[in-house]
Design an enzyme around this catalytic site. Structure first.
Site, PDB file in Angstrom:
ATOM      1  N   ARG A 177       0.888  -1.393   0.164  1.00 45.75           N
ATOM      2  CA  ARG A 177       0.023   0.174   0.050  1.00 45.75           C
ATOM      3  C   ARG A 177       0.810   1.063  -0.002  1.00 45.75           C
ATOM      4  NH1 ARG A 177      -2.161  -3.673  -1.629  1.00 45.75           N
ATOM      5  NH2 ARG A 177      -3.802  -4.785  -0.557  1.00 45.75           N
ATOM      6  N   SER A 227     -11.870  -1.584   2.544  1.00 48.09           N
ATOM      7  CA  SER A 227     -11.002  -1.847   3.906  1.00 48.09           C
ATOM      8  C   SER A 227     -10.451  -0.542   4.574  1.00 48.09           C
ATOM      9  CB  SER A 227      -9.719  -2.952   3.567  1.00 48.09           C
ATOM     10  OG  SER A 227     -10.250  -4.151   2.988  1.00 48.09           O
ATOM     11  N   GLU A 297      -6.138   2.713   6.134  1.00 48.37           N
ATOM     12  CA  GLU A 297      -5.724   2.605   4.455  1.00 48.37           C
ATOM     13  C   GLU A 297      -6.499   3.467   3.560  1.00 48.37           C
ATOM     14  OE1 GLU A 297      -6.839  -0.932   1.188  1.00 48.37           O
ATOM     15  OE2 GLU A 297      -5.785  -1.431   2.954  1.00 48.37           O
TER      16      GLU A 297
END
Length: 307
Positions: A177, A227, A297
């Protein structure tokens, strides 16, 4: 008029008037369906326009933010001062042999469809990710054991000097990420993905399977940003949240999904503050119970609303 009223004349020389929105509510442009107004929301259709807008903002010291489909974004209730550049209209997709070249605004699902149509395998993991190519490259998006770093060949970006530059896969430094682009605040304009020829029926079966799994396991009926938290090393965020007894826990109009504890959802009347307060409560609870730091995230931008 906002404090950047002088900017309108400059923008009208670059964009069609219909592509300039003033005091636009960001709740209309992100999956969470929350967020206050932005001074200017711009919808460029060409990469050269993006370069011009960014260079104007930099020269005038005007804050600017890049967004795509708004699927991994939370905008605070006070909105955003400055400029939001929405890149969804840069969405051309071109297939050449076993490669796909896509502009930043193309949806991952559309690129996945193009791969399937041309019997190309390797992009199935992205079929259900609701974001666009720019954001996916920026954060090295992934799902179901696949991620952008597995298939990308190069990306064209706007660098810190406001110039268009092509970076190779190695130069992108894609991690979990994260990326070189994210670390330096660059802007993705297009990307090339190198795939393999495969059996079209097998590719379709995989896409159908992943779509079914997503529909069964994710709370798609509610506004969310997917998420909410990154996966902490050695753990799964959703399981930690569930084990802490937080499944279904709510604050205001925000709740931990009953279907998947890794998702914070908007039950319909949430404010951005509700969502942020719930995120903070989850983080504090997980830290207290398990000693684990949960990092978001979802990307959070904007300012708090004045009371």
């Amino acid at each position: 008029m906002n404090q950047y009223g002088f900017l309108l004349n400059k923008l009208e020389k670059i964009l069609d008037k219909n592509d300039i929105k003033i005091n636009e509510p960001m709740s209309e442009h992100i999956y969470f369906k929350v967020g206050g107004p932005v001074d200017y929301l711009l919808n460029p259709k060409k990469k050269e326009q993006v370069v011009e807008i960014i260079n104007i903002c930099r020269n005038e010291n005007i804050p600017y933010y890049i967004i795509g489909n708004g699927s991994n974004l939370l905008v605070k209730d006070g909105g955003i001062r400055g400029v939001v550049i929405k890149l969804c209209e840069l969405d051309n997709i071109e297939v050449k042999d076993n490669t796909i070249i896509s502009e930043c605004g193309a949806l991952l699902s559309k690129v996945s469809e193009a791969a399937l149509d041309n019997s190309l395998t390797g992009f199935e993991f992205a079929c259900g990710i609701p974001g666009s190519i720019g954001g996916a490259v920026y954060m090295n998006a992934g799902a179901y054991d696949g991620e952008v770093s597995h298939v990308i060949k190069w990306a064209e970006i706007i660098d810190g000097d406001g110039k268009l530059v092509k970076l190779s896969k190695d130069e992108l430094k894609l991690g979990y990420r994260t990326s070189y682009i994210m670390e330096h605040g660059f802007v993705v304009i297009s990307a090339c993905f190198e795939l393999k020829f495969g059996d079209k029926e097998l590719i379709k079966n995989r896409v159908d399977e992943l779509t079914r799994r997503r529909e069964e396991r994710q709370p798609l009926e509610y506004p969310s940003a997917g998420s909410t938290f990154k996966r902490p090393p050695g753990y799964f965020a959703g399981k930690l949240i569930q084990d802490a007894g937080l499944k279904g826990f709510s604050l205001g109009g925000a709740a931990v999904s009953e279907k998947h504890s890794g998702f914070v959802i908007n039950k319909g009347d949430a404010t951005a503050k509700d969502i942020l307060d719930l995120i903070a409560h989850i983080q504090a609870t997980i830290k207290e119970k398990f000693g684990v730091e949960l990092n978001t995230e979802v990307r959070i931008i904007g300012e708090e609303k004045d009371n």
